[in-house]
Design an enzyme around this catalytic site. Sequence first.
Site, PDB file in Angstrom:
ATOM      1  N   GLY A 249     -86.753 -36.733 -90.855  1.00 56.88           N
ATOM      2  CA  GLY A 249     -85.514 -36.108 -90.413  1.00 56.88           C
ATOM      3  C   GLY A 249     -85.623 -34.695 -89.895  1.00 56.88           C
ATOM      4  O   GLY A 249     -84.603 -34.059 -89.598  1.00 56.88           O
ATOM      5  N   GLU A 291     -91.923 -38.671 -94.154  1.00 60.19           N
ATOM      6  CA  GLU A 291     -91.951 -39.648 -93.059  1.00 60.19           C
ATOM      7  C   GLU A 291     -91.431 -39.052 -91.744  1.00 60.19           C
ATOM      8  O   GLU A 291     -90.390 -39.473 -91.232  1.00 60.19           O
ATOM      9  CB  GLU A 291     -91.093 -40.856 -93.442  1.00 60.19           C
ATOM     10  N   GLY A 293     -90.852 -38.678 -87.970  1.00 61.72           N
ATOM     11  CA  GLY A 293     -90.953 -39.553 -86.808  1.00 61.72           C
ATOM     12  C   GLY A 293     -90.744 -38.732 -85.550  1.00 61.72           C
ATOM     13  O   GLY A 293     -91.667 -38.404 -84.798  1.00 61.72           O
ATOM     14  N   ARG A 331     -80.055 -42.845 -75.486  1.00 63.21           N
ATOM     15  CA  ARG A 331     -79.588 -41.867 -76.467  1.00 63.21           C
ATOM     16  C   ARG A 331     -78.351 -41.092 -76.015  1.00 63.21           C
ATOM     17  O   ARG A 331     -77.545 -40.686 -76.846  1.00 63.21           O
ATOM     18  CB  ARG A 331     -80.717 -40.909 -76.880  1.00 63.21           C
ATOM     19  N   TYR A 335     -75.373 -41.463 -78.430  1.00 64.74           N
ATOM     20  CA  TYR A 335     -75.064 -40.287 -79.273  1.00 64.74           C
ATOM     21  C   TYR A 335     -74.654 -39.043 -78.475  1.00 64.74           C
ATOM     22  O   TYR A 335     -74.547 -37.972 -79.050  1.00 64.74           O
ATOM     23  CB  TYR A 335     -76.292 -39.863 -80.104  1.00 64.74           C
ATOM     24  N   CYS A 362     -75.496 -51.311 -64.375  1.00 66.67           N
ATOM     25  CA  CYS A 362     -74.134 -51.610 -63.981  1.00 66.67           C
ATOM     26  C   CYS A 362     -73.220 -51.323 -65.162  1.00 66.67           C
ATOM     27  O   CYS A 362     -72.758 -52.238 -65.857  1.00 66.67           O
ATOM     28  CB  CYS A 362     -74.043 -53.069 -63.564  1.00 66.67           C
TER      29      CYS A 362
END
Length: 433
Positions: A249, A291, A293, A331, A335, A362
Site C-alpha cells: 500500500g 507486500e 506492489g 485506471r 478511479y 467505443c
Amino acid sequence: MFVSKNLSVNEKGHLTAGGIDTVELAKEYGTPLYVMDEDLIREHCRSFKQSIDKYYGGEGLACYASKAFCCRAMCKIMLEEGMGLDVVSEGELYTALSVGFPPERICFHGNNKTDSEIAFALEKGVGRIIVDNIFELERLNALAEKTGLTANIMYRIKPGIDAHTHNFIMTGQIDSKFGFALETGEAFEAVKKAIECSHINLVGLHCHIGSQIFDIDPFVRAAEVMLTFIAKIRDELKFEVKELNLGGGFGIKYTEEDAPVAYDRYMEKVSEKVKEVCAEKNIALPFILIEPGRSVAAPAGITLYTVGGRKVIPNIRTYISVDGGMGDNPRYALYQSKYDFEVANKAAEPKTDVVTVAGKCCETGDLLGEGVSVQHVEVGDTLAVLATGAYNYSMSSNYNRIPKPAVVMIKGGESRVVVKRETLDDVIRNDLL
Ligand code: LLP
C-alpha cells in the site's frame, strides 16, 4: 522534473527512460507500448530489502505483490532479487512457478480461492496460504487431510484502520470483502478453530490496510492493533503467532501533488512500534512480511501512444485521441486516477496545452485524463503517460477486441520484449464456431 527518476530528456529533446529514447522505442516496437525499467525495479526491491535489514535485523521478507505487474520476466527479476511473492490466483502462481520461483517464498491470497487453486497451492508447497474466511479454512483442512499434507497459513485480518485513501482501495476497515473482523470477535474464533484443525499450521496473521497511502501512521497503528491481537492469542489460547504480514500500500508519485515517503522511513517507524509493543507485552519479535506492489512497479513504467486525432470543441475542451485507452489503462475510468503526460518527441518544450486524452474504445468514459497539461500535441506525436508500471498491464482487457500491447523491458541501456504484442489471431484464438 519528472515524477520518476529514470526519466530525462536527450539532446533531440526526446523523453528518455533508463537512458533510452522513447520515441525510438515507439518506432521500433510500435504503440501502444508498455515500457518497464528493470534497473529501477531492482533498485526498489533492494531498498525494501535493505530497510528490513537495517531496521529489523533482516528478520523479514519483502514479497512483491505481483497483481501490480505480473509476467514471467517480472517473476524472474523477483526471484533474482531474493524477494518473496504475493499471488492472488492460480494464474499468478503458475506464472511464478514457471520461472522456478521457490514456492516457499510465495504468499497465496484471495477471498474466494477455488478448490482447484487450493489444491494446486498445496501440491506445489506454497509457503503461506493467506486464508480469508472460515469456509476456506474448512476446505483447505479437508483437502490437506485428503492429501496427507499440512498447510501453512496466515489469517487475513481486518484491523479496522481507515487509511484515508480512495474508497475503492480501502480494505482494512470492517465493511470489506476481505478477511476476518477483529471487533466482532470473528477473528479470535477463527484462530481457535485453526489451532484445532489437524492439517493446518497457523504461522501468522496478515493485514492490508489499503493502497496508495502516503501516511506512515495507519501502518504503525495497524502493526500495533495486530500485535495486541497476537498478545491476546498468546494470553488466552497459549498459542504463539510467529509471523506478521503487514501487506502493501505504499504510495507513489503519479503527479507533483503526490508526496510519497521514502520506503525505509516506513520500515523504520513500523519496526520501532513492533519492538516497542513486543517489549511491552512480552512477546517474541515476529518475522515481518510486507507486500509492496505499486511502489515496486509503478514508477518504473511508462506507456507510449501515438496521437491520431485532435478535436477542438470551442469553449469546452480539446480531445486528443490515442491508439490505446481504457483497454490498456482502465485506471482513469475506474478511479479518476491522475497521471503526468509528456509529448515524448517534444519533451523539452513547455507545456502549453490543456487537453482531455481519449482512448479509442467505443465508450464515452474511455479517457486517460482530463484537464491534462502537456506540450502542444499534434497528430503523429508520441504521447507518454508516466508511472504506469503498476495496475495497467495487469488490469488490461481486450474490450472492443483490441489486442493487448507489448511490454518492453529496458536494462542497462538495452531493450527487449518481455510480453509480445497480441495479434488479431490471438484475439480469436479461443473462439469456436
Ligand atoms: N497485499 C494485498 C493483500 C493486497 O490486496 C494488495 C493490493 C497489495 C498487497 C499491494 O498493494 P500496493 O503496494 O500495490 O498498493 N487496482 C488498484 C489497486 C488495487 C490494490 C489491491 N490490493 C489500482 O489500480 O490502484
